[in-house]
Enzyme design. Structure first.
Site, PDB file in Angstrom:
ATOM      1  N   ASP A  74      -1.824 -53.795  19.807  1.00 15.08           N
ATOM      2  CA  ASP A  74      -2.051 -55.211  19.514  1.00 15.08           C
ATOM      3  C   ASP A  74      -3.278 -55.430  18.636  1.00 15.08           C
ATOM      4  O   ASP A  74      -4.228 -54.644  18.660  1.00 15.08           O
ATOM      5  CB  ASP A  74      -2.207 -55.976  20.848  1.00 15.08           C
ATOM      6  CG  ASP A  74      -2.037 -57.469  20.672  1.00 15.08           C
ATOM      7  OD1 ASP A  74      -1.443 -57.896  19.659  1.00 15.08           O
ATOM      8  OD2 ASP A  74      -2.517 -58.229  21.541  1.00 15.08           O
TER       9      ASP A  74
ATOM     10  N   HIS B 130      -0.396 -54.936   9.805  1.00 11.79           N
ATOM     11  CA  HIS B 130       0.732 -54.127  10.297  1.00 11.79           C
ATOM     12  C   HIS B 130       0.835 -52.825   9.498  1.00 11.79           C
ATOM     13  O   HIS B 130       1.072 -51.760  10.056  1.00 11.79           O
ATOM     14  CB  HIS B 130       2.051 -54.905  10.175  1.00 11.79           C
ATOM     15  CG  HIS B 130       2.090 -56.158  11.015  1.00 11.79           C
ATOM     16  ND1 HIS B 130       1.672 -56.177  12.327  1.00 11.79           N
ATOM     17  CD2 HIS B 130       2.503 -57.424  10.737  1.00 11.79           C
ATOM     18  CE1 HIS B 130       1.828 -57.408  12.804  1.00 11.79           C
ATOM     19  NE2 HIS B 130       2.317 -58.187  11.856  1.00 11.79           N
TER      20      HIS B 130
ATOM     21  N   LEU C 142       6.707 -33.566  22.673  1.00  6.82           N
ATOM     22  CA  LEU C 142       6.446 -34.967  23.006  1.00  6.82           C
ATOM     23  C   LEU C 142       7.672 -35.845  22.737  1.00  6.82           C
ATOM     24  O   LEU C 142       8.335 -35.690  21.710  1.00  6.82           O
ATOM     25  CB  LEU C 142       5.282 -35.466  22.135  1.00  6.82           C
ATOM     26  CG  LEU C 142       4.983 -36.968  22.185  1.00  6.82           C
ATOM     27  CD1 LEU C 142       4.280 -37.338  23.487  1.00  6.82           C
ATOM     28  CD2 LEU C 142       4.127 -37.404  20.996  1.00  6.82           C
TER      29      LEU C 142
END
Ligand code: IPE
Ligand code: IPE
Ligand code: MG
Length: 251
Positions: free
Chosen positions: A28, A45, A139
């Site tokens: 965020d 972004h 992962l």
């Protein structure tokens, strides 16, 4: 000492302690970061993608099993059209550009959310990437896209109700474990560590069921500035916690 050597020392040191199996992050603060620099929100972004790269690498180095990133919420569909399409584009570019690197790093890729709302092109690219990286065993990078936890729970309820109605499940078989299997996170386990950046301390419809016993960690740093050292700081904090799960622990 170079910062790379220093980082690998930190990784080795952290590996001596408990490493969370599943870490979930609310990335965020992109918009505020950009606006504080007099730039449009979209610029934030774009910069945030670099933070994703750093964190994926750090998580893989530490031997974390699953990294769930909140990329776009169902509520985010209500943002201005231009911002929404910029975010979809960024995701497309990310999966196309990173695919090979993720593959080399043995990273598995998964996407979860209400994908019906995602533009066909974006959906295809993320699902193709998921398929391409399916065989990897390192992962798992799990992207929450068009994700809303309340809806996820409602869909699970509907599915279970259908099974009870058709006789495939009895009421007694509806347990917390069985319920979890109907969520989009099926097979991933609950997050051990939950991180939110940008100073906000709320959950914003993310993993409501799954974070029942997660350790929470909040960072003041805006996502575009989030780097490996911030991630290590979260892991260090996690390692200092005593998880009791409602029990009494012997000292
Ligand atoms: C997080 O940053 C990215 C998404 C929600 C897609 P924001 O866009 O929420 O940035 P802020 O919180 O408004 O600063
Ligand atoms: C949550 O952040 C969603 C993502 C990070 C993808 P928001 O910025 O949308 O949440 P609120 O509005 O602060 O609750
Ligand atoms: Mg935000």
């Amino acid at each position: 000492m170079s910062s790379e050597i220093r980082k690998s020392e930190i990784v080795e040191e952290l590996k001596l302690g408990a490493i969370p199996q599943h870490v979930a992050i609310i990335m965020d603060g992109n918009g505020r970061w950009a606006q504080s620099r007099g730039k449009p929100r979209i610029f934030g972004h774009q910069k945030g993608v670099q933070s994703v790269r750093h964190v994926v690498e750090a998580a893989a180095d530490l031997g974390i099993g699953i990294l769930t990133l909140y990329a776009f919420s169902e509520e985010n569909w209500g943002r201005p059209k231009a911002e929404v399409s910029a975010l979809m584009k960024l995701l497309e570019t990310y999966v196309i550009k990173e695919r090979e690197k993720l593959h080399k790093g043995n990273v598995k890729f998964r996407v979860m959310g209400n994908l019906e709302r995602v533009p066909v092109r974006t959906r295809k690219m993320v699902l193709d990437t998921q398929q391409y990286l399916e065989g990897n065993t390192g992962l798992t990078l799990n992207i929450a896209l068009s994700y809303g936890s309340r809806n996820e729970i409602v869909y699970a309820c509907r599915e279970i109700a259908r099974k009870v109605q058709s006789g495939d499940l009895t009421l007694e078989e509806v347990t917390t474990e069985r319920f979890s299997e109907h969520l989009w996170t099926d097979g991933l386990g609950d997050p051990d560590l939950f991180i939110r950046t940008s100073g906000e301390q709320r959950v914003s419809n993310f993993l409501l069921w799954q974070i029942a016993y997660s350790e929470l960690w909040f960072s003041q740093v805006y996502w575009p500035e989030f780097r490996k050292e911030h991630f290590y700081e979260a892991i260090r904090s996690f390692q200092s916690r005593k998880r009791r799960f409602g029990l009494v622990l012997e000292d």
